[in-house]
Design an enzyme around this catalytic site. Structure first.
Site, PDB file in Angstrom:
ATOM      1  N   ASN A 138      70.583 -87.522 -63.496  1.00 58.59           N
ATOM      2  CA  ASN A 138      71.630 -88.106 -62.652  1.00 58.59           C
ATOM      3  C   ASN A 138      72.424 -89.140 -63.436  1.00 58.59           C
ATOM      4  OD1 ASN A 138      73.152 -89.530 -60.832  1.00 58.59           O
ATOM      5  ND2 ASN A 138      71.583 -89.548 -59.221  1.00 58.59           N
ATOM      6  N   CYS A 141      75.845 -91.134 -60.203  1.00 58.12           N
ATOM      7  CA  CYS A 141      75.913 -92.017 -59.038  1.00 58.12           C
ATOM      8  C   CYS A 141      76.871 -93.181 -59.294  1.00 58.12           C
ATOM      9  CB  CYS A 141      74.516 -92.537 -58.708  1.00 58.12           C
ATOM     10  SG  CYS A 141      74.513 -93.603 -57.257  1.00 58.12           S
ATOM     11  N   ASN A 206      79.534 -85.145 -59.344  1.00 57.15           N
ATOM     12  CA  ASN A 206      78.886 -86.126 -58.502  1.00 57.15           C
ATOM     13  C   ASN A 206      79.978 -86.758 -57.635  1.00 57.15           C
ATOM     14  OD1 ASN A 206      77.205 -88.283 -57.468  1.00 57.15           O
ATOM     15  ND2 ASN A 206      75.860 -87.917 -59.217  1.00 57.15           N
ATOM     16  N   CYS A 354     109.184 -75.891 -40.255  1.00 54.99           N
ATOM     17  CA  CYS A 354     109.655 -75.420 -41.560  1.00 54.99           C
ATOM     18  C   CYS A 354     111.015 -76.038 -41.861  1.00 54.99           C
ATOM     19  CB  CYS A 354     109.724 -73.897 -41.616  1.00 54.99           C
ATOM     20  SG  CYS A 354     110.805 -73.153 -40.367  1.00 54.99           S
ATOM     21  N   CYS A 358     111.539 -78.615 -44.945  1.00 55.70           N
ATOM     22  CA  CYS A 358     112.429 -78.251 -46.047  1.00 55.70           C
ATOM     23  C   CYS A 358     113.598 -79.234 -46.133  1.00 55.70           C
ATOM     24  CB  CYS A 358     112.947 -76.827 -45.862  1.00 55.70           C
ATOM     25  SG  CYS A 358     113.960 -76.264 -47.250  1.00 55.70           S
ATOM     26  N   CYS A 385     109.294 -72.896 -53.109  1.00 58.33           N
ATOM     27  CA  CYS A 385     108.261 -73.926 -53.292  1.00 58.33           C
ATOM     28  C   CYS A 385     107.036 -73.706 -52.411  1.00 58.33           C
ATOM     29  CB  CYS A 385     108.848 -75.311 -53.047  1.00 58.33           C
ATOM     30  SG  CYS A 385     109.195 -75.676 -51.311  1.00 58.33           S
ATOM     31  N   CYS A 392     104.003 -73.877 -41.594  1.00 58.82           N
ATOM     32  CA  CYS A 392     104.141 -72.963 -40.451  1.00 58.82           C
ATOM     33  C   CYS A 392     102.789 -72.768 -39.772  1.00 58.82           C
ATOM     34  CB  CYS A 392     104.695 -71.621 -40.908  1.00 58.82           C
ATOM     35  SG  CYS A 392     104.865 -70.444 -39.542  1.00 58.82           S
TER      36      CYS A 392
END
Lengths: 469, 441
Positions: A138, A141, A206, A354, A358, A385, A392
């Site tokens: 580990n 952490c 992690n 939309c 836009c 794009c 939508c």
């Protein structure tokens, strides 16, 4: 009954020498705090478990977890300030032995975190004597333990990391996995250090250093401990994109070449497959099990199995890293490829998200027409794009359809090499040079009558107000 | 056995008349508000006669700003909770929700609206207050949705406001006319008390204005007079036997029911005359009061009823039977109602005609006439220069509510001929601004 059976795919894995009936492991965390929990998980169908990190037992605080909710969805993100195991090592080792006796074919991996070379030697020996199938160091952490020079403090120092791995390799007879912290600018550096140290595999990510929220009344970060808080480690569905990118970075790096156990935001088979497609050959789950219990494993295995049947994959290894060849640098993407948004009128419900997305957030390539709520794409303005199709709310209502003929291929790299890339501030070759942009002043008052409804319109004198009388 | 047994206690009454739109708790409000898409130029706002910024208040609920949500609602409509509960949302905001086009359940806008407003009413939180006094005063006749809405708006604009109400309680048909399963008296009056505490207008209850002298006093004392008088009693049908015992008007029946609950008796077999929303209410209420049979008799075909489909469905759902293309000819009986003599009708090219010789008697022991409310033309004739149209509706400017007597302004049923609470609330706001514009000249 006939013998005609559908041949089910083989979910089993051999991860750097650690065998497991399926690739789903519980990550080292609260769900793997005890033999009781791990037996219950194996009983439910989990393939392996990475034991809650062993070391010198800690003392924890009360109030340990914090959540990020999105609207009505709980725990889209999750963080904790809990430390490694607070149980005596002997209790954990005795239970490891018990679990291995009952489940000899399942993977039990001991997560370890100590400080001195001697401690590392002792704990590795004792864990393998108890029957652990492997180790996970580990080095990740990001809270509490790092203040004491362990966990992510090690993962952020490749040289220290390598040295500790070397100490471990001196005595380890079972495979060693190094768990990496994402709290670093280039994840491949500690990954390469792990390899140099002789590790057999890496696991990532992690948790990410985080503050999940601030109490607006107490002016303190969550989780609150007696009016105060500290940074925690962030995980849950929200971190998957970060994890996927780092898994990909390690999987693609020519000098890492280690099996990867993918961790981060996995809560269903789909998430797991994504990790696998980007190079993971086992996956680890924590938050989802903490949220929904061990029962989620049934959906995960059945979904993975169905996917493999549908794709004709016989083993996990048939698709480990299968998406990697398609992850390129930006400069290698084809700039001649062109998609254009297409609104399928029959599916549109007229929310006009939309349009506003836009209009305000992209390239003013959607217009509204009188008499209908269905917006219209202005094709010549659409840069492809995806934003409209992303906002939508209706499935398949806006599709991004290819509009180039597929014959041309030109990358930024090629343009740069050919000297056709823009190089000056007002370069004629600027991508947006001939793209229509409305006049700034056209914005003023354009939609106030629609975005300031009701009383606001009256107060602003923008709707019918008593004029006569 | 009837669908409902006759309620004999308040508790049984509450069960039979359980709220159609019960209040939401915070969890339900969070889940429901999360579903809102926040449409651009949202259709729900356009469908709301009072133009409440619905996506805004839903977003405010979702982000834990319930008080702000209540403010958004009240800024557009002072009957915020009442409208959330009694509006025909199915044909207004919720009917316009884009989810309908996806066969997804529309957002429960009405219940969310009541959630936010009830919360602020219960807390008594101060959201509004009177404007700086402008030295002028307005008399409001009628403490119904239009009168109280006008009073609030006028107080906000700085006027002294006295409301004169013939009855003992405010909110008009909200407490005297709406079906009990749509809103409770307690919550109706709580909203009224909240508004009065916020705006500080005076209400004079049991103070009908009936005479020319009383009007003259108002005219001399106040700068303007707002008419929020609503409609009158149920129209007489002019049928023989209409005066028999247990032949009553729907408006009067419902007013009794709202005030006296289970103490109102209903017949074993009830015939409701009419095809509008009030007829549906009266029929449903009769069934919920334990009537064995409830027949809804309408002189035209089912499709021609004025009632909203969901209101008819509601009546059918409690066992009401429709009897169509029948016209009442006589209320039968010896002192008490014993039946209705009908004649069958047919509709040809939009015209209803009776079919000669088709008379029949439908036995019953109660008749409820839901055949529209009379206009208050006698009262209106006391106001000099005030014109009413051919249907008895006050003639007033569409933008200002100013009548043909410039000192008088109007809103609500007396002006629009009879519509929803929300229409009255919306009109009164505009009219109050009309008064302000007139008195600010």
């Amino acid at each position: 009954m006939t013998d005609k059976k559908i041949k089910m795919p083989d979910l089993s894995i051999n991860f750097a020498g650690i065998k497991s009936p399926n690739p789903f492991w519980l990550a080292s965390a609260p769900p793997t705090n005890s033999g009781y929990q791990i037996m219950k998980a194996f009983d439910a169908g989990w393939g392996g478990a990475v034991w809650k990190t062993l070391g010198v037992p800690v003392v924890n605080v009360s109030s340990r977890y914090g959540g990020v909710n999105y609207r009505d969805k709980r725990l889209v993100g999750f963080n904790n300030i809990e430390l490694i195991s607070d149980r005596p090592l002997a209790d954990n080792l005795r239970e490891i032995e018990e679990v291995k006796k009952r489940f000899p074919n399942h993977a039990v991996i001991a997560s370890l975190m100590v400080q001195t070379r001697q401690e590392w030697h002792d704990i590795v020996r004792q864990s393998q004597d108890a029957g652990a199938d492997g180790f996970e160091l580990n080095f990740g952490c990001p809270h509490g333990m790092c203040e004491r020079g362990m966990g992510s403090a090690v993962g952020q120092e490749p040289k220290v990391l390598q040295m500790i791995v070397e100490w471990v390799m001196e005595v380890a007879t079972k495979p060693v996995i190094v768990k990496l912290t994402p709290n670093i600018s280039d994840i491949t550096e500690p990954a390469m250090a792990a390899r140099r140290g002789g590790a057999d595999a890496i696991s990532l990510i992690n948790t990410i250093q985080s503050i999940v929220g601030v109490d607006l009344d107490k002016f303190a970060p969550y989780p609150i401990v007696d009016g105060k808080g500290t940074n925690g480690g962030y995980c849950g569905p929200a971190v998957k994109p970060i994890a996927l990118n780092m898994v990909k970075n390690c999987a693609q790096h020519p000098d890492v070449r280690l099996p990867i156990s993918g961790i981060g935001g996995i809560e269903n088979w789909r998430d797991a497959v994504e990790h696998i497609l980007l190079g993971a050959s086992s996956v680890q789950v924590c938050t989802a099990a903490m949220h929904f219990g061990f029962g989620i494993i049934r959906e995960m295995t059945s979904g993975l199995e169905q996917y493999m049947v549908d794709k004709g994959f016989n083993t996990i290894y048939d698709f480990v890293g299968k998406a990697l060849p398609n992850v390129l640098h930006w400069e290698d993407l084809n700039m001649k490829y062109k998609v254009t948004a297409n609104i399928h009128e029959d599916k549109c419900i007229g929310c006009q998200l939309c349009y506003t997305a836009c209009e305000d957030g992209a390239h003013q390539a959607i217009k509204l027409n009188a008499g209908t709520r269905v917006p219209e794409i202005i094709e010549e303005n659409c840069v492809g794009c995806n934003l409209c199709s992303l906002v939508c709310p209706v499935e398949d209502c806006i599709t991004m359809d290819r509009t180039d003929d597929g014959t041309e291929h030109l990358t930024w790299k090629q343009r740069t090499e050919a000297g056709t890339a823009p190089t000056e501030f007002n370069d004629e070759r600027a991508g947006g040079r001939h793209h229509w942009v409305p006049e700034p002043a056209a914005a003023l008052g354009k939609e106030r009558h629609k975005t300031l409804p009701g009383k606001a319109r009256i107060l602003n004198g923008e709707t019918e107000v008593p004029a006569t009388a | 056995m009837a669908e409902y047994s006759t309620p004999t206690t308040e508790q049984e009454f509450q069960l039979n008349f359980a709220q159609l739109k019960p209040h939401m708790n915070r969890t339900e409000a969070l889940y429901e508000s999360s579903r809102c898409l926040f449409c651009f130029d949202a259709p729900c706002i356009k469908a709301c006669p009072s133009g409440i910024d619905i996506p805004q208040f839903i977003r405010q609920i979702n982000s834990g700003n319930d008080t702000g949500a209540a403010r958004t609602i009240y800024e557009a409509n002072y009957f915020g909770n009442a409208c959330g509960k009694v509006c025909p949302t199915e044909v207004l905001c919720e009917g316009a929700c884009v989810y309908n086009l996806q066969d997804v359940k529309p957002i429960e806008i009405g219940r969310l609206q009541s959630y936010a407003t009830t919360k602020v009413i219960e807390s008594g939180k101060k959201l509004f207050g009177p404007g700086a006094p402008n030295g002028k005063s307005v008399a409001v006749i009628g403490a119904g949705p239009s009168g109280i809405s006008a009073a609030c708006e006028l107080r906000a604009l700085g006027y002294e406001v006295d409301v004169f109400e013939a009855k003992a309680q405010p909110s008009g048909l909200t407490v005297y006319g709406v079906a009990p399963y749509k809103i409770t008296n307690e919550e109706t009056l709580a909203e009224m008390a909240y508004l009065q505490a916020q705006f500080g207008y005076n209400v004079h209850f049991n103070s009908p204005i009936n005479s020319r002298e009383e009007l003259a006093e108002l005219e001399s004392k106040y700068d303007a007079i707002f008419l929020g008088i609503g409609l009158g009693k149920t129209n007489d049908l002019g049928l023989p036997g209409e005066d028999k015992i247990n032949c009553t008007g729907a408006v009067e029946f419902i007013a009794e029911l709202r005030q006296h609950h289970h103490q109102v008796a209903v017949g074993q077999k009830v015939i409701v005359l009419g095809g509008g929303n009030t007829a549906m209410d009266a029929a449903s209420e009769s069934a919920r009061l334990g009537a064995e049979n409830v027949v809804l008799a309408y002189r035209r075909g089912k499709e021609e009823m004025g009632a909203y489909d969901f209101e008819y469905d509601l009546a059918k759902g409690v066992g009401v039977k429709g009897l169509f293309n029948v016209a009442p000819v006589e209320i039968m009986g010896n002192g008490y109602v014993a039946g209705v003599k009908f004649i069958r009708t047919e509709t040809k090219e939009g015209k209803v005609s009776e079919i000669a010789g088709s008379e029949f008697v439908e036995p019953c022991d109660m008749v409820i006439k839901a055949t529209g409310q009379a206009k208050q033309t006698n009262f209106l004739s006391l106001i000099p220069g005030l014109k009413v149209d051919g249907k008895g509706r006050i003639v007033a400017d569409a933008h200002t509510g100013q009548t043909t007597n410039p000192q008088y302004f109007a809103s609500g049923d007396a002006w629009n001929g009879g519509a929803e609470v929300v229409n009255a609330a919306a009109e009164a706001k505009l009219t109050a601004r009309g008064i302000h514009a007139y008195l600010s000249k």
